[in-house]
Design a protein around this motif. Structure first.
Motif, PDB file in Angstrom:
ATOM      1  N   ASN A 104       0.928  -1.186  -0.158  1.00 51.31           N
ATOM      2  CA  ASN A 104       0.245   0.098  -0.166  1.00 51.31           C
ATOM      3  C   ASN A 104       0.876   1.129  -0.267  1.00 51.31           C
ATOM      4  O   ASN A 104       1.920   1.115   0.380  1.00 51.31           O
ATOM      5  N   PRO A 105       0.553   2.386  -0.270  1.00 53.34           N
ATOM      6  CA  PRO A 105       1.201   3.659  -0.648  1.00 53.34           C
ATOM      7  C   PRO A 105       1.650   4.011   0.932  1.00 53.34           C
ATOM      8  O   PRO A 105       2.810   4.653   1.017  1.00 53.34           O
ATOM      9  N   ASP A 106       1.103   3.830   1.949  1.00 50.55           N
ATOM     10  CA  ASP A 106       1.448   4.151   3.334  1.00 50.55           C
ATOM     11  C   ASP A 106       2.387   3.024   3.980  1.00 50.55           C
ATOM     12  O   ASP A 106       2.745   3.257   5.249  1.00 50.55           O
ATOM     13  N   ASP A 107       2.710   2.123   3.180  1.00 50.80           N
ATOM     14  CA  ASP A 107       3.565   0.913   3.846  1.00 50.80           C
ATOM     15  C   ASP A 107       5.136   1.242   4.026  1.00 50.80           C
ATOM     16  O   ASP A 107       5.421   1.974   3.012  1.00 50.80           O
ATOM     17  N   ARG A 108       5.784   0.994   4.834  1.00 49.62           N
ATOM     18  CA  ARG A 108       7.311   1.072   5.143  1.00 49.62           C
ATOM     19  C   ARG A 108       7.735  -0.429   4.976  1.00 49.62           C
ATOM     20  O   ARG A 108       7.029  -1.238   5.326  1.00 49.62           O
ATOM     21  N   THR A 109       8.911  -0.306   4.180  1.00 52.24           N
ATOM     22  CA  THR A 109       9.594  -1.653   3.694  1.00 52.24           C
ATOM     23  C   THR A 109      10.918  -1.950   4.393  1.00 52.24           C
ATOM     24  O   THR A 109      11.554  -0.750   4.437  1.00 52.24           O
ATOM     25  N   PHE A 110      10.951  -2.950   5.174  1.00 54.63           N
ATOM     26  CA  PHE A 110      12.433  -3.159   5.659  1.00 54.63           C
ATOM     27  C   PHE A 110      12.910  -4.371   5.170  1.00 54.63           C
ATOM     28  O   PHE A 110      12.024  -5.495   4.716  1.00 54.63           O
ATOM     29  N   GLU A 111      14.114  -4.457   4.626  1.00 53.94           N
ATOM     30  CA  GLU A 111      14.648  -5.535   3.895  1.00 53.94           C
ATOM     31  C   GLU A 111      15.930  -6.140   4.519  1.00 53.94           C
ATOM     32  O   GLU A 111      16.947  -5.155   4.969  1.00 53.94           O
ATOM     33  N   LYS A 112      16.117  -7.105   4.373  1.00 56.38           N
ATOM     34  CA  LYS A 112      17.396  -7.552   4.894  1.00 56.38           C
ATOM     35  C   LYS A 112      17.957  -9.177   4.008  1.00 56.38           C
ATOM     36  O   LYS A 112      16.857 -10.045   3.982  1.00 56.38           O
ATOM     37  N   ASP A 113      18.821  -9.061   3.442  1.00 57.97           N
ATOM     38  CA  ASP A 113      19.213 -10.133   2.334  1.00 57.97           C
ATOM     39  C   ASP A 113      18.261 -10.550   1.520  1.00 57.97           C
ATOM     40  O   ASP A 113      17.877 -11.703   1.173  1.00 57.97           O
ATOM     41  N   GLY A 114      17.640  -9.585   0.727  1.00 59.75           N
ATOM     42  CA  GLY A 114      16.523  -9.540  -0.236  1.00 59.75           C
ATOM     43  C   GLY A 114      15.329 -10.088   0.469  1.00 59.75           C
ATOM     44  O   GLY A 114      14.108 -10.220  -0.467  1.00 59.75           O
TER      45      GLY A 114
END
Length: 164
Positions: A104-114
């Protein structure tokens, strides 16, 4: 209106003006639609650096399990782990994990090792700086929030918490 509140409401108001929606849109929201779109794009903070103190941290076990799910085909078509907060549980609020393919437009994404974790903006306020782990116990195997700086207490099963 504070910018924090506007940041939370703007994406929801924009969704209410969606022509495919079966509900009638508020004329004031329709009038403000261009301004709301500009505000959403100007304040979008979809990805937070992993070294930030407000970032949600994924443990190695969490990443390992997400990779296993991906290898088994359960994380196909862009699915990612979603963490949201709901009222309930024995301490007032509870963590909810699910595999989701929508961002969604208001989502925050956190990524580690893909591997990606997404959190909506409202839930993010409750889990800033938290750590997400995958634990395997005799009674269950599950994704859990193991540390949460925004929580003052919770139940022993770590599924619910109280806010500071």
């Amino acid at each position: 209106m504070s910018s924090s509140l506007l940041r939370r409401l703007a994406p929801r108001l924009l969704r209410s003006t969606d022509p495919s929606s079966s509900t009638l849109a508020n004329p004031a929201v329709l009038f403000l639609q261009p301004t709301l779109r500009a505000f959403c794009s100007a304040t979008a903070t979809s990805t937070i650096p992993e070294d930030s103190s407000d970032a949600i941290h994924l443990t190695d076990n969490c990443v390992r399990r997400l990779k296993e799910l991906h290898a088994k085909g359960e994380l196909v078509d862009g699915k990612m782990l979603r963490l949201s907060i709901e009222t309930g549980g024995c301490s007032g609020f509870q963590y909810v994990f699910l595999l989701d393919d929508k961002k969604n437009p208001d989502d925050r994404t956190f990524e580690k090792d893909g591997m990606k974790l997404v959190v909506d903006n409202i839930s993010y306020d409750f889990v800033k700086g938290a750590t997400v782990d995958y634990v395997e116990e005799l009674i269950r195997s599950a994704f859990l929030v193991t540390t949460n700086p925004s929580a003052v207490g919770g139940c022993s099963c770590k599924s619910s918490f109280m806010v500071k």
